[in-house]
Each structure stands twice: as C-alpha cells, then as structure tokens.
Enzyme design. Structure first.
Site, PDB file in Angstrom:
ATOM      1  N   GLY A   9      48.433  83.772  -3.462  1.00 45.97           N
ATOM      2  CA  GLY A   9      47.357  84.383  -4.249  1.00 45.97           C
ATOM      3  C   GLY A   9      46.019  84.039  -3.616  1.00 45.97           C
ATOM      4  O   GLY A   9      45.951  83.532  -2.482  1.00 45.97           O
ATOM      5  N   GLY A  12      45.732  80.217  -2.900  1.00 49.89           N
ATOM      6  CA  GLY A  12      46.728  79.840  -1.891  1.00 49.89           C
ATOM      7  C   GLY A  12      46.281  80.277  -0.505  1.00 49.89           C
ATOM      8  O   GLY A  12      46.340  79.519   0.470  1.00 49.89           O
ATOM      9  N   ASN A 103      44.989  76.333 -12.742  1.00 49.34           N
ATOM     10  CA  ASN A 103      44.163  76.331 -13.956  1.00 49.34           C
ATOM     11  C   ASN A 103      44.993  75.926 -15.153  1.00 49.34           C
ATOM     12  O   ASN A 103      46.201  76.106 -15.171  1.00 49.34           O
ATOM     13  CB  ASN A 103      43.658  77.764 -14.230  1.00 49.34           C
ATOM     14  CG  ASN A 103      42.328  78.058 -13.579  1.00 49.34           C
ATOM     15  OD1 ASN A 103      41.575  77.149 -13.212  1.00 49.34           O
ATOM     16  ND2 ASN A 103      42.027  79.333 -13.446  1.00 49.34           N
ATOM     17  N   LYS A 185      37.896  70.783 -17.052  1.00 49.43           N
ATOM     18  CA  LYS A 185      38.024  72.118 -16.439  1.00 49.43           C
ATOM     19  C   LYS A 185      38.574  73.111 -17.462  1.00 49.43           C
ATOM     20  O   LYS A 185      38.131  74.256 -17.532  1.00 49.43           O
ATOM     21  CB  LYS A 185      38.947  72.031 -15.216  1.00 49.43           C
ATOM     22  CG  LYS A 185      39.238  73.355 -14.515  1.00 49.43           C
ATOM     23  CD  LYS A 185      38.119  73.807 -13.604  1.00 49.43           C
ATOM     24  CE  LYS A 185      38.242  75.221 -13.079  1.00 49.43           C
ATOM     25  NZ  LYS A 185      39.219  75.460 -12.069  1.00 49.43           N
TER      26      LYS A 185
HETATM   27  O1  PAF Z   1      39.518  80.786 -13.374  1.00 51.84           O
HETATM   28  C1  PAF Z   1      38.435  80.954 -12.783  1.00 51.84           C
HETATM   29  O2  PAF Z   1      38.034  82.053 -12.412  1.00 51.84           O
HETATM   30  C2  PAF Z   1      37.591  79.725 -12.445  1.00 51.84           C
HETATM   31  O3  PAF Z   1      38.302  78.588 -12.848  1.00 51.84           O
HETATM   32  C3  PAF Z   1      36.188  79.725 -13.045  1.00 51.84           C
HETATM   33  C4  PAF Z   1      35.617  78.318 -13.029  1.00 51.84           C
HETATM   34  C5  PAF Z   1      36.152  80.271 -14.448  1.00 51.84           C
HETATM   35  C6  PAF Z   1      35.243  80.496 -12.159  1.00 51.84           C
HETATM   36  O4  PAF Z   1      35.519  81.861 -12.063  1.00 51.84           O
END
Ligand code: PAF
Length: 308
Positions: A9, A12, A103, A185
């Site tokens: 992706g 990656g 994420n 985060k």
């Molecule tokens: O998922 C995302 O896109 C990123 O983690 C963030 C920090 C929101 C920036 O686009």
C-alpha cells in the site's frame, strides 16, 4: 538486514523505497501475484516531498522466494493483519522482529495471538503517503516514526532498526511507552479520519468549517475520556489543539480513510472510532459522536456494494 514489508500500500511502498536506497535487502510480500510481479519488474516510483525517483526492492507473493526475515514490517490495513501474519509465519524465525506501523488499536494484540508477544515492536509514524497506482506512491508527509515494545524494554534489535531507518533518511526514535504513543495517534485519527471520509475534505480543510470542527471536538473529547479511564497518558496536553495542528501540518493530505472511500475499499473504522465505541460500551461511558461517525462510515462502505 533482510527486511520484508508486508503489503504494497501507500506506506509499504514508501518504506520499501527508502529502505532499499541504503542497500539493505528489502522485499515486499504481496498476496497478489500479478501485482508483486509488476512491482518486481518496474520497482517503486515515488513522487512528492522527496522528489521523483524509482527504487528497486524485490517483490514476491511466494514466501519461499524470501526466506527467514530479520525484520518484518506489517503495512497492511488493520482488518487484514490476521491474514497477513498467518501468510508470513514461515518468514518469522527465532531472531525475527515484527514491527507494526499500522493505524489504530488492536494490531499488536492480533499479531501477538499468532506469534506470541516476544518479537513484536509497535510503532506510530507521522510519515504521510498516498497510493497513486500499483508501485506508485506520493510522499505526502514528513515526520518521525517512534517505536516501542509493550513491556517497555529497549532491545538491540530496536536500536538496529532505528539505525537503519535513520540511515535511510527516515527519522526514528525509541520510546518506553508505546501504549501512550498508540493512543496519542489514535486520538488524532479519531478526530480526522472519519470526518474526512464523510465530508471528502482534505485534512487541512476540516478545520475551516464550523460543522466538522464541532464534531471533531466532541469525538476527541469522548476518546480522551476513555483514555483517562484507562489511565493512558497522552503525549500532548491539549488533544484538540494537537488534532487541529496535525490537520494544518498535513493540510494537503487525503487521509488514509478518505483514500479508502475514494477507492471504494473497506476502511479501518473498526480500529479507530470503532475502538472508542467498543470501549465506551465496556466502560459505560457514552460515546454518541464516535458511534455516529462509525455508523456513517460503515454506511458509505456498504453503499459501495449497491448497484447504481
Ligand atoms: O490516517 C492518516 O491519514 C494519518 O494517520 C493522518 C495523521 C490522519 C494524516 O492524514
């Protein structure tokens, strides 16, 4: 060091391009044979913040081509983590470190279930990337990557990973409190991702309108309440100000969730706002705004399956 990046992706590809620049042995593992062959042949083409350049990591869909890795970096979407770690198991030996830079919350737990906690390193990255096509990525955001272990230990392997990332021009730091980083985060993603996916705005635009600003404030407040109840310390004092600052710093970014929606793909909502909804239910803390954001994103996902 043999580095295997699981998932071609946006992130990656960005990591594979930078890490292969410094002559480490870098592989991309992709379950899709055709795509792996294409990347193997044409390499990875990067545009954006670091200029336009091509790098040539190896790519394969067959783990037998790759052999035991020193470092596995999991870069698939969170809902694919279980399948990815199962597919990569044969690459993991006694001395392999497994790093997740994904994420959301839940990936360390999923990987841990498959291979035990000992080799896992968690991390968060402020790097931004947008996938333009197979093997073509836009470097959309600069920033440090911070890694850590759930037990707080700092190992020789982590120091080597830091050294390699830094040598490749990717700023890396080690932390003793990965949970705090992951939650810090998470709250940024809670404030930005679903709202950009629903409104289709770039990150920087979200704070220009009163509507999303109000919803962002409520979503972040709910998430912070959950973090507090779980006694998680955030790395910033003012969460809403931090989310707004990230919107500004990544103003031109199309968030990962909006990228998914635009490509009519599944999103990581279950690992972001969905985590807040689940924990809210478990802890008896009302989280109505995160519930609405989750329901709306899931509706958009489901609508992609409707016939026009
Ligand atoms: O998922 C995302 O896109 C990123 O983690 C963030 C920090 C929101 C920036 O686009």
């Amino acid at each position: 060091m043999k580095i295997v990046i699981v998932g071609p992706g946006a992130m990656g590809c960005l990591l594979a391009a930078f890490l292969s620049k410094i002559k480490e042995e870098v592989w991309i593992l992709d379950y899709n044979k055709e795509r792996a062959e294409k990347i193997n042949k044409s390499g990875i083409n990067l545009t954006g913040l670091s200029g336009e350049w091509t790098s040539k990591p190896k790519a394969s869909s067959d783990i037998k081509d790759i052999g035991t890795a020193d470092l596995l970096i999991i870069c698939v979407k969170s809902y694919d983590t279980k399948a990815a770690i199962t597919h990569s198991k044969a690459l993991i030996g006694q001395n392999t470190s497994v790093l997740t830079l994904q994420n959301g919350i839940g990936n360390i737990e999923i990987i841990s279930e498959a291979i035990g906690p000992e080799r896992i390193i968690g991390g968060v990255t402020n790097l931004g990337a947008t996938l333009l096509d197979v093997g073509k990525t836009k470097h959309a955001g600069k920033g440090e990557t911070v890694i850590g272990r759930v037990d707080g230990k700092i190992t020789v392997e982590m120091r080597s990973i830091r050294e390699i990332f830094n040598r490749a021009g990717l700023e890396m730091r080690i932390s003793k409190d990965i949970k705090s980083l992951l939650w810090s985060k998470l709250i940024i993603n809670v404030g930005i991702n679903a709202l950009t996916a629903i409104t289709r705005l770039k990150n920087g635009r979200l704070t220009e309108f009163e509507g999303p600003r109000k919803i962002m404030r409520e979503a972040v407040t709910e998430a912070v309440r959950i973090a507090k109840r779980k006694k998680i310390k955030l790395i910033y004092d003012d969460p809403l100000a931090k989310v707004e600052a990230v919107c500004e710093a990544t103003a031109e970014n199309i968030s990962s969730m909006l990228q998914d929606i635009e490509r009519k793909k599944r999103t990581e909502i279950d690992f972001i706002n969905g985590v807040i909804v689940r924990l809210g239910q478990e802890l008896g803390i009302p989280v109505p705004v995160n519930t609405i954001l989750m329901d709306l994103v899931k509706t958009i996902e489901a609508s992609h399956k409707l016939k026009p």
